[in-house]
Design an enzyme around this catalytic site. Structure first.
Site, short mmCIF file in Angstrom:
data_model
loop_
_atom_site.label_atom_id
_atom_site.label_comp_id
_atom_site.label_asym_id
_atom_site.label_seq_id
_atom_site.Cartn_x
_atom_site.Cartn_y
_atom_site.Cartn_z
N HIS A 176 47.06 74.42 54.75
CA HIS A 176 46.54 73.05 54.78
C HIS A 176 46.20 72.56 53.38
O HIS A 176 45.80 73.34 52.51
CB HIS A 176 45.28 72.97 55.65
CG HIS A 176 45.55 73.06 57.11
ND1 HIS A 176 46.34 72.17 57.79
CD2 HIS A 176 45.12 73.96 58.05
CE1 HIS A 176 46.39 72.50 59.07
NE2 HIS A 176 45.65 73.59 59.25
N CYS A 199 50.90 69.55 53.22
CA CYS A 199 51.06 68.15 53.62
C CYS A 199 50.97 67.19 52.44
O CYS A 199 50.31 67.46 51.44
CB CYS A 199 50.00 67.78 54.65
SG CYS A 199 50.18 68.65 56.22
#
Length: 375
Positions: free
Chosen positions: A152, A220
């Site tokens: 993440h 991301c």
């Protein structure tokens, strides 16, 4: 000669201020509800940005303790610089199972506190809890091809939150149980989520057999909004070494006396030692109950008594005002009791409400990348 002089000053008689009208009182309650909703939203952001990382750190610490790996810091003592080895890098582990701890990753550019566990598998269940996940279809550390991992960029400890700070040549060190694999960062690119060729054995040309020993980190993009793209960071293997020989020079520092130390601090944060918040909720409620009983015995409810007797005007309608008035004791005690209740409510939001909302409300589920993990 004056006879019987007296003061003609008027004597003021203070009268209780009248209550506001029903409309203004209703608007006041609406304002309190809106402010409460804003506070809950702010707490949700804190939960997502910070507490999920604390929980991930707790799981990573437990995972590290569960394996019998040597301490690279030599328990705080002097360490040696591991010699770079020649020849084919060993493959370790050879056949990891889904969820197994396969390595620990160190990137000095991210700070002396930064190190993350790497487990087999890249489902949200794994990377939310363990830090980094290894694409099961990709190569293992040191192998020719592409050793690919995911993490993440925001929330859950944001293991790859600072990938945009990497500079060419920065070391990316992977430690398995017995070996160090030292990669150096080369470049990055931003691609679409459908561009899965970035984790192919040869991401530079997926139609040609690989010849390099590469590492690829995917995360991301953008960082704080809906991730429409993926940030891909590449590196190439420089050398490998044995854990039994010491630590790589990229993870070592020398103090004023010439002693070599492990440069990474692996001390758990204070927050990660708290554990589950359910105990915090129960402790706050028990403390509130004890103080509530003690204050009721010592002072009873002086504010309510003064209102009923007419010594104080009846207050305007207010949610929080009512909560304060319902607490026994003098004003400092009443505010302390209210703070304990609000603290318990906030901890309950972190422990139960926010995880439920992130799992079941579609918008929040998409925003938070949250999955419920069975205990």
């Amino acid at each position: 000669m004056r006879h019987g002089t007296h003061s003609n000053r008027a004597v003021r008689v203070q009268t209780p201020q009248s209550r506001r009208g029903p409309l203004w009182q209703a608007l006041g309650i609406v304002a309190e509800i809106l402010l409460t909703a804003a506070a809950v939203c702010a707490l949700y952001i804190v939960w997502q940005m910070w507490w999920t990382g604390v929980e991930a750190e707790q799981v990573q610490n437990e995972t590290t303790k569960s394996v019998n790996w040597s301490d690279p810091a030599a328990n705080g003592g002097d360490v040696k610089i591991a010699k770079a080895q020649e020849g084919e890098p060993p493959v370790q582990p050879e056949n990891p199972k889904y969820g197994d701890l396969i390595a620990q990753v160190y990137i000095p550019r991210f700070g002396s506190q930064w190190h993350r566990n790497l487990v087999e598998g890249t489902t949200l269940e794994q990377i939310n809890r363990h830090g980094l996940g290894h694409y099961q279809s990709s190569q293992m550390p040191g192998q020719i091809g592409n050793f690919a991992l995911a993490g993440h960029r925001n929330g859950y400890g944001q293991p790859l939150g600072d990938v945009d700070k990497l500079q060419e040549g920065d070391p990316i060190i992977v430690r398995t149980q017995d070996y160090w694999y030292v990669y150096h960062y080369t470049r990055y690119e931003i691609v679409l989520p459908t561009d899965i060729w970035v984790i192919a054995p040869n991401p530079e040309n997926s139609s040609v057999n690989p010849t390099k020993r590469m590492i690829t980190m995917t995360t991301c993009e953008p960082k704080y909004t809906t991730p429409t793209h993926r940030w891909i960071s590449y590196g190439e293997l420089s050398y490998w070494a044995k854990v039994s020989d010491g630590v790589p020079k990229e993870l070592a520092t020398t103090d004023s006396s010439g002693a070599v130390k492990f440069a990474i601090s692996e001390t758990p944060s204070i927050a990660s030692k708290i554990g589950s918040l359910d105990k915090v909720v129960y402790l706050a409620l028990v403390t509130w109950l004890i103080l509530f009983i003690a204050a009721a015995v010592a002072w009873r409810w002086p504010v309510l008594r003064a209102i009923r007797s007419g010594e104080r005007r009846r207050p305007d309608a207010s949610i929080y005002g009512l909560l304060v008035r319902l607490q026994p004791g003098v004003m400092p005690i009443r505010w302390l009791l209210l703070i304990l209740l609000l603290f318990a409510a906030s901890a309950a939001l972190f422990q139960w409400t926010f995880p439920w909302a992130a799992s079941n409300i579609p918008f929040l589920r998409q925003m938070s990348n949250f999955v419920a993990v069975p205990e």
